[in-house]
Enzyme design. Structure first.
Site, PDB file in Angstrom:
ATOM      1  N   THR A  15       0.774  -1.113  -0.139  1.00 34.33           N
ATOM      2  CA  THR A  15       0.176   0.166   0.487  1.00 34.33           C
ATOM      3  C   THR A  15       1.040   1.120  -0.405  1.00 34.33           C
ATOM      4  O   THR A  15       0.347   2.791  -0.036  1.00 34.33           O
ATOM      5  CB  THR A  15      -1.752   0.341   1.235  1.00 34.33           C
ATOM      6  OG1 THR A  15      -0.239  -0.014   2.262  1.00 34.33           O
ATOM      7  CG2 THR A  15      -2.407  -0.699   1.328  1.00 34.33           C
ATOM      8  N   GLY A  16       2.227   0.811  -0.208  1.00 38.58           N
ATOM      9  CA  GLY A  16       3.131   2.476   0.304  1.00 38.58           C
ATOM     10  C   GLY A  16       3.723   2.883  -1.194  1.00 38.58           C
ATOM     11  O   GLY A  16       3.038   2.594  -2.284  1.00 38.58           O
ATOM     12  N   ARG A  43      -3.226  -2.456   9.668  1.00 41.41           N
ATOM     13  CA  ARG A  43      -3.810  -0.885   9.698  1.00 41.41           C
ATOM     14  C   ARG A  43      -4.208  -1.008   7.618  1.00 41.41           C
ATOM     15  O   ARG A  43      -6.234  -1.290   7.965  1.00 41.41           O
ATOM     16  CB  ARG A  43      -3.074  -0.122   8.841  1.00 41.41           C
ATOM     17  CG  ARG A  43      -2.893  -0.061  10.625  1.00 41.41           C
ATOM     18  CD  ARG A  43      -2.093   2.169  10.632  1.00 41.41           C
ATOM     19  NE  ARG A  43      -0.699   1.359  10.012  1.00 41.41           N
ATOM     20  CZ  ARG A  43       0.485   1.431  10.626  1.00 41.41           C
ATOM     21  NH1 ARG A  43       0.599   0.807  12.077  1.00 41.41           N
ATOM     22  NH2 ARG A  43       1.541   0.773   9.837  1.00 41.41           N
ATOM     23  N   CYS A 132      17.236   4.827  -2.384  1.00 37.93           N
ATOM     24  CA  CYS A 132      17.522   5.392  -4.036  1.00 37.93           C
ATOM     25  C   CYS A 132      18.678   6.804  -4.512  1.00 37.93           C
ATOM     26  O   CYS A 132      19.013   6.521  -5.757  1.00 37.93           O
ATOM     27  CB  CYS A 132      15.971   5.665  -3.983  1.00 37.93           C
ATOM     28  SG  CYS A 132      15.978   7.372  -2.292  1.00 37.93           S
ATOM     29  N   SER A 162       8.737  12.004  -2.452  1.00 37.39           N
ATOM     30  CA  SER A 162       8.647  10.846  -2.187  1.00 37.39           C
ATOM     31  C   SER A 162       9.316   9.627  -2.200  1.00 37.39           C
ATOM     32  O   SER A 162       9.376   8.493  -1.852  1.00 37.39           O
ATOM     33  CB  SER A 162       8.053   9.848  -3.877  1.00 37.39           C
ATOM     34  OG  SER A 162       9.620  10.688  -4.225  1.00 37.39           O
ATOM     35  N   LYS A 216      25.072   6.296   4.010  1.00 38.29           N
ATOM     36  CA  LYS A 216      24.876   5.222   3.729  1.00 38.29           C
ATOM     37  C   LYS A 216      25.410   5.293   1.803  1.00 38.29           C
ATOM     38  O   LYS A 216      25.117   4.479   1.633  1.00 38.29           O
ATOM     39  CB  LYS A 216      23.099   5.954   3.212  1.00 38.29           C
ATOM     40  CG  LYS A 216      22.584   4.979   4.462  1.00 38.29           C
ATOM     41  CD  LYS A 216      20.923   5.252   3.971  1.00 38.29           C
ATOM     42  CE  LYS A 216      19.994   5.337   5.438  1.00 38.29           C
ATOM     43  NZ  LYS A 216      18.075   5.016   4.351  1.00 38.29           N
ATOM     44  N   HIS A 245      15.161  12.175  -8.055  1.00 41.08           N
ATOM     45  CA  HIS A 245      16.112  12.604  -7.867  1.00 41.08           C
ATOM     46  C   HIS A 245      17.501  13.474  -8.368  1.00 41.08           C
ATOM     47  O   HIS A 245      17.316  12.503  -9.268  1.00 41.08           O
ATOM     48  CB  HIS A 245      17.460  11.534  -6.528  1.00 41.08           C
ATOM     49  CG  HIS A 245      16.375  10.862  -5.726  1.00 41.08           C
ATOM     50  ND1 HIS A 245      14.908  12.093  -5.023  1.00 41.08           N
ATOM     51  CD2 HIS A 245      16.206  10.412  -4.437  1.00 41.08           C
ATOM     52  CE1 HIS A 245      14.558  11.432  -3.635  1.00 41.08           C
ATOM     53  NE2 HIS A 245      14.935  10.416  -3.356  1.00 41.08           N
TER      54      HIS A 245
HETATM   55  N1  LIG Z   1       9.944   6.262  -1.463  1.00 40.67           N
HETATM   56  C1  LIG Z   1      11.307   5.950  -2.225  1.00 40.67           C
HETATM   57  O1  LIG Z   1      12.178   6.688  -3.094  1.00 40.67           O
HETATM   58  C2  LIG Z   1      12.372   4.772  -1.913  1.00 40.67           C
HETATM   59  C3  LIG Z   1      13.974   4.437  -2.215  1.00 40.67           C
HETATM   60  C4  LIG Z   1      14.125   3.510  -1.634  1.00 40.67           C
HETATM   61  C5  LIG Z   1      14.292   2.827  -0.679  1.00 40.67           C
HETATM   62  N2  LIG Z   1      12.658   2.885  -0.045  1.00 40.67           N
HETATM   63  C6  LIG Z   1      12.848   1.834   1.553  1.00 40.67           C
HETATM   64  O2  LIG Z   1      10.751   1.101   0.349  1.00 40.67           O
HETATM   65  C7  LIG Z   1      10.682   0.931   2.101  1.00 40.67           C
HETATM   66  C8  LIG Z   1       9.217   1.419   1.986  1.00 40.67           C
HETATM   67  O3  LIG Z   1       8.939   3.110   1.905  1.00 40.67           O
HETATM   68  P1  LIG Z   1       8.086   4.176   0.838  1.00 40.67           P
HETATM   69  O4  LIG Z   1       9.066   5.098   0.904  1.00 40.67           O
HETATM   70  O5  LIG Z   1       7.055   3.539   0.007  1.00 40.67           O
HETATM   71  O6  LIG Z   1       7.794   4.545   2.310  1.00 40.67           O
HETATM   72  P2  LIG Z   1       5.416   4.098   2.608  1.00 40.67           P
HETATM   73  O7  LIG Z   1       4.962   4.672   1.148  1.00 40.67           O
HETATM   74  O8  LIG Z   1       5.493   4.769   3.750  1.00 40.67           O
HETATM   75  O9  LIG Z   1       4.881   2.254   2.639  1.00 40.67           O
HETATM   76  C9  LIG Z   1       5.163   2.203   3.505  1.00 40.67           C
HETATM   77  C10 LIG Z   1       4.649   0.508   3.598  1.00 40.67           C
HETATM   78  O10 LIG Z   1       5.711  -0.283   4.613  1.00 40.67           O
HETATM   79  C11 LIG Z   1       3.394  -0.780   5.441  1.00 40.67           C
HETATM   80  N3  LIG Z   1       3.850  -1.208   6.552  1.00 40.67           N
HETATM   81  C12 LIG Z   1       4.346   0.015   6.918  1.00 40.67           C
HETATM   82  N4  LIG Z   1       4.236  -0.324   8.993  1.00 40.67           N
HETATM   83  C13 LIG Z   1       4.383  -1.740   9.090  1.00 40.67           C
HETATM   84  C14 LIG Z   1       4.462  -4.001   9.337  1.00 40.67           C
HETATM   85  N5  LIG Z   1       4.895  -3.034  10.657  1.00 40.67           N
HETATM   86  N6  LIG Z   1       4.117  -4.362   9.076  1.00 40.67           N
HETATM   87  C15 LIG Z   1       3.617  -3.972   7.779  1.00 40.67           C
HETATM   88  N7  LIG Z   1       4.248  -3.382   6.803  1.00 40.67           N
HETATM   89  C16 LIG Z   1       3.814  -2.529   7.385  1.00 40.67           C
HETATM   90  C17 LIG Z   1       2.851   0.433   5.224  1.00 40.67           C
HETATM   91  O11 LIG Z   1       1.411  -0.486   5.102  1.00 40.67           O
HETATM   92  P3  LIG Z   1      -0.178   0.259   5.883  1.00 40.67           P
HETATM   93  O12 LIG Z   1      -0.316   0.687   4.880  1.00 40.67           O
HETATM   94  O13 LIG Z   1      -0.335  -1.206   6.592  1.00 40.67           O
HETATM   95  O14 LIG Z   1       0.682   0.779   6.914  1.00 40.67           O
HETATM   96  C18 LIG Z   1       2.795   0.541   3.671  1.00 40.67           C
HETATM   97  O15 LIG Z   1       2.491  -0.269   2.808  1.00 40.67           O
HETATM   98  C19 LIG Z   1      11.634   1.643   2.948  1.00 40.67           C
HETATM   99  O16 LIG Z   1      12.008   0.714   3.820  1.00 40.67           O
HETATM  100  C20 LIG Z   1      12.427   3.635   2.574  1.00 40.67           C
HETATM  101  O17 LIG Z   1      13.156   3.296   3.321  1.00 40.67           O
HETATM  102  C21 LIG Z   1      11.702   4.021  -0.429  1.00 40.67           C
END
Ligand SMILES: NC(=O)c1ccc[n+]([C@@H]2O[C@H](COP(=O)([O-])OP(=O)(O)OC[C@H]3O[C@@H](n4cnc5c(N)ncnc54)[C@H](OP(=O)(O)O)[C@@H]3O)[C@@H](O)[C@H]2O)c1
Length: 339
Positions: A15-16, A43, A132, A162, A216, A245
């Protein structure tokens, strides 16, 4: 009977911001999905996400949810990857993790498939995806490294909201609306307003004054290149851009390299595109890269005071910076017969 060529795939964090792009790209790239499990927290359990024109019910991510899974793409929290990625490995699957948790673990390959695919051969059930910011950075450096070696890089990144997931996007949209209404800006995700602003902070500060994001970038780059003496120094900056980015990079090579030779090396490298014609105001911007998998490089020029090279690099943090790279890892593992 199940077709062994088709894989049972779990997307954790479905969902993220990243999870949604993983789902879209699995379909777009014709990844051989047999069964798809969309996982998130309690959730979101019971809600639905879209995959390949179908609605998939979201389940809570538990160890049992990985029974029979071939590939689990983790895009949730570092804590969740820490506890659940080993559960995937224990069950014979491969966890491909987008969080920082496993990146520097010696047992875990940290892979950008265009650069170090052979590291996948050593996997023990967990493979890590770089940050990223690191992915765009090393993609722009690898052609230069192969042509002339690398000595040092000074980089300033300009990172989209994002990169902080959905909370980052929501913060910018809310503050833009507050600004338009003439109201005081409310802050939840970042310590200072991001709307109409530029913050020299990504993530949080350490005691030495660097941010966790900056450190990092240094250690991940060294691990991917297998070059512990590579000198990388950086400032990571958050900018009010939704996706994409950017980075200004000053690169010192081991052997002399002209801007023309650098341009040629970059243009020949898979996944990199040179966008560079100053006479026509042609250079890559964040808007150009949204929805694309290529890393765009421009403003390639000789430093005025040294033999170093300046470059400007832009990549879509949700695609090559996250989802695309993760799926490419799985595709490469299938190609190598590792899964
Ligand atoms: N955004 C980027 O550009 C990017 C790039 C590289 C890496 N990342 C990494 O990718 C990961 C996700 O990032 P995002 O940007 O997509 O974040 P986000 O939009 O905040 O989404 C977070 C996701 O994790 C789920 N989640 C949170 N707590 C959880 C739990 N306890 N159990 C199961 N699911 C859980 C959430 O589900 P709910 O809807 O149920 O809360 C949601 O689906 C992070 O580790 C981030 O560091 C992000």
């Amino acid at each position: 009977m199940t077709n062994p060529a088709r894989k049972t795939v779990a997307v954790v964090g479905a969902t993220g911001a990243v999870g949604e792009v993983v789902l879209r790209l699995l379909a777009e790239r014709n990844f051989p999905v047999g069964e798809l499990r969309a996982l998130a927290s309690h959730r979101s359990a019971g809600t639905h996400v879209k995959f390949d024109g179908r609605e998939i019910e979201v389940q809570e991510a538990t160890p049992e949810a990985f029974n029979g899974v071939d590939f689990a793409f983790f895009a949730a929290t570092g804590g969740l990857s820490k506890t659940l990625a080993p559960e995937v490995a224990k069950r014979g699957g491969v966890a491909i993790d987008k969080s920082a948790t496993w990146r520097l673990d010696e047992q875990v390959p940290l892979v950008v498939p265009e650069i170090n695919p052979d590291d996948l051969d050593k996997h023990k059930g967990i493979v890590s995806c770089p940050n990223c910011t690191t992915i765009g950075f090393v993609m722009a450096l690898e052609p230069i490294r192969r042509a002339a070696g690398l000595e040092s890089i000074v980089v300033t990144t300009l990172q989209a909201v994002s990169g902080t997931g959905k909370p980052g996007i929501e913060e910018l949209e809310r503050q833009d609306a507050e600004m338009a209404r003439g109201e005081a800006l409310t802050t939840e995700t970042y310590p200072r307003p991001i709307s109409h602003n530029v913050l020299p902070l990504c993530e949080s500060f350490r005691e030495d004054g660097y941010s966790t994001e900056e450190v990092k970038l240094l250690h991940e780059t060294r691990k991917i290149f297998g070059q512990d003496d590579l000198d990388v120094t950086m400032t990571c900056v958050r900018v009010p851009v939704a996706v994409g980015h950017s980075a200004a990079m000053l690169v010192e090579t081991r052997e002399p390299l002209s801007p023309e030779a650098a341009r040629e090396a970059l243009a020949a490298f898979p996944g990199v595109e040179v966008v560079d014609d100053p006479s026509e105001n042609v250079f890559p911007t964040a808007l150009d890269v949204v929805g694309r998998d290529e890393v765009l490089v421009g403003r390639i020029r000789r430093d005025l005071g040294s033999d170093k090279l300046w470059m400007w690099q832009v990549s879509d943090n949700l695609r090559k910076g996250a989802a695309t790279n993760a799926i490419q890892i799985a595709e490469e593992m299938i190609r190598r017969g590792l899964k």
